[in-house]
Design a protein around this motif. Structure first.
Motif, PDB file in Angstrom:
ATOM      1  N   TYR A  10       0.855  -1.188   0.000  1.00  0.00           N
ATOM      2  CA  TYR A  10       0.000   0.000   0.000  1.00  0.00           C
ATOM      3  C   TYR A  10       0.888   1.233   0.000  1.00  0.00           C
ATOM      4  O   TYR A  10       1.753   1.376   0.868  1.00  0.00           O
ATOM      5  N   PHE A  62     -11.494  -7.969  -5.640  1.00  0.00           N
ATOM      6  CA  PHE A  62     -10.106  -7.560  -5.477  1.00  0.00           C
ATOM      7  C   PHE A  62      -9.589  -6.842  -6.713  1.00  0.00           C
ATOM      8  O   PHE A  62      -8.870  -5.844  -6.599  1.00  0.00           O
ATOM      9  N   GLN A  65     -11.783  -3.340  -6.657  1.00  0.00           N
ATOM     10  CA  GLN A  65     -11.847  -2.515  -5.455  1.00  0.00           C
ATOM     11  C   GLN A  65     -10.546  -2.447  -4.653  1.00  0.00           C
ATOM     12  O   GLN A  65     -10.241  -1.412  -4.075  1.00  0.00           O
ATOM     13  N   VAL A  66      -9.820  -3.555  -4.581  1.00  0.00           N
ATOM     14  CA  VAL A  66      -8.665  -3.605  -3.684  1.00  0.00           C
ATOM     15  C   VAL A  66      -7.367  -3.266  -4.395  1.00  0.00           C
ATOM     16  O   VAL A  66      -6.659  -2.330  -4.000  1.00  0.00           O
ATOM     17  N   TRP A  67      -7.023  -4.010  -5.441  1.00  0.00           N
ATOM     18  CA  TRP A  67      -5.728  -3.778  -6.094  1.00  0.00           C
ATOM     19  C   TRP A  67      -5.585  -2.336  -6.595  1.00  0.00           C
ATOM     20  O   TRP A  67      -4.534  -1.721  -6.368  1.00  0.00           O
ATOM     21  N   GLU A  69      -6.750   0.380  -5.404  1.00  0.00           N
ATOM     22  CA  GLU A  69      -6.626   1.304  -4.267  1.00  0.00           C
ATOM     23  C   GLU A  69      -5.244   1.268  -3.621  1.00  0.00           C
ATOM     24  O   GLU A  69      -4.903   2.174  -2.868  1.00  0.00           O
ATOM     25  N   ASN A  77     -10.101   1.151   1.906  1.00  0.00           N
ATOM     26  CA  ASN A  77      -9.851  -0.037   2.719  1.00  0.00           C
ATOM     27  C   ASN A  77      -8.381  -0.408   2.605  1.00  0.00           C
ATOM     28  O   ASN A  77      -7.802  -0.314   1.520  1.00  0.00           O
ATOM     29  N   LEU A  79      -6.521  -3.739   3.326  1.00  0.00           N
ATOM     30  CA  LEU A  79      -6.706  -5.145   3.673  1.00  0.00           C
ATOM     31  C   LEU A  79      -5.353  -5.832   3.766  1.00  0.00           C
ATOM     32  O   LEU A  79      -4.563  -5.792   2.825  1.00  0.00           O
TER      33      LEU A  79
END
Length: 194
Positions: A10, A62, A65-67, A69, A77, A79
């Motif tokens: 991150y 993922f 939304q996740v990768w 970010e 988030n 995670l």
């Protein structure tokens, strides 16, 4: 020693790995998402998840939304894989991050065989909370952490309170678990109190 896991990171985290003894957190990798999906589906009754997640839904979440970010200075988030040595034993992180208000909610889930043993909670959960407070209050300079825990999890509630989270309220009959109304207990922790 940790190069095998260090491929994801991150951008907002000054330290890509936070560690307490042999327990550590770092960004989730693609190889982690299938075990996490299986844990979530097996433990659905204690999560805010209304139906089992398919492999495709997990991968899509993922991917969309996740990768993306991870590169953001202000992700919604964060995670993280929770490791004992190099073994993935759980996951969680800071979710619903409100950067403008300097607050986040703590999320946590242990792998199935550990989640079924109350003694394991007393070992893993407090250390995870300390790592999240270090990340939130020291590294990210957030002011507040909060949690929502169903009343059927007294060992989690006790651990939260031992780690400096104050009970802030009860959402009475907030969810139905196994056909019965269950309260949700709200806790908060402030950087100024740590």
């Amino acid at each position: 020693a940790f190069a095998g896991r260090a491929e994801m990171r991150y951008a907002c985290m000054p330290r890509s790995r936070l560690q307490e003894n042999d327990l550590a957190v770092e960004a989730i990798r693609p190889a982690d998402i299938e075990p996490i999906r299986l844990w979530r589906n097996a433990q659905i009754r204690v999560l805010r998840q209304s139906a089992p997640i398919s492999r495709e839904q997990q991968e899509d979440y993922f991917r969309t939304q996740v990768w993306p970010e991870m590169e953001s200075a202000t992700p919604r988030n964060i995670l993280l894989a929770y490791l004992k040595g190099e073994e993935l034993v759980g996951y969680g992180g800071l979710v619903h991050v409100a950067w403008e208000h300097r607050r986040a909610e703590v999320s946590f889930l242990l792998k199935n065989d550990l989640a079924s043993t109350p003694e394991e909670h007393t070992f893993y959960f407090p250390a995870f909370l300390r790592l999240m407070k270090a990340l939130a209050f020291h590294d990210l300079r957030l002011d507040r952490l909060c949690t929502e825990t169903y009343a059927i999890r007294p060992q989690f509630i006790q651990a939260l309170e031992r780690e400096g989270f104050r009970r802030e309220g009860t959402l009475r009959h907030h969810v139905r678990i196994d056909g019965k109304p269950v309260d949700a207990i709200l806790h908060g922790c402030l950087r100024s109190e740590t």
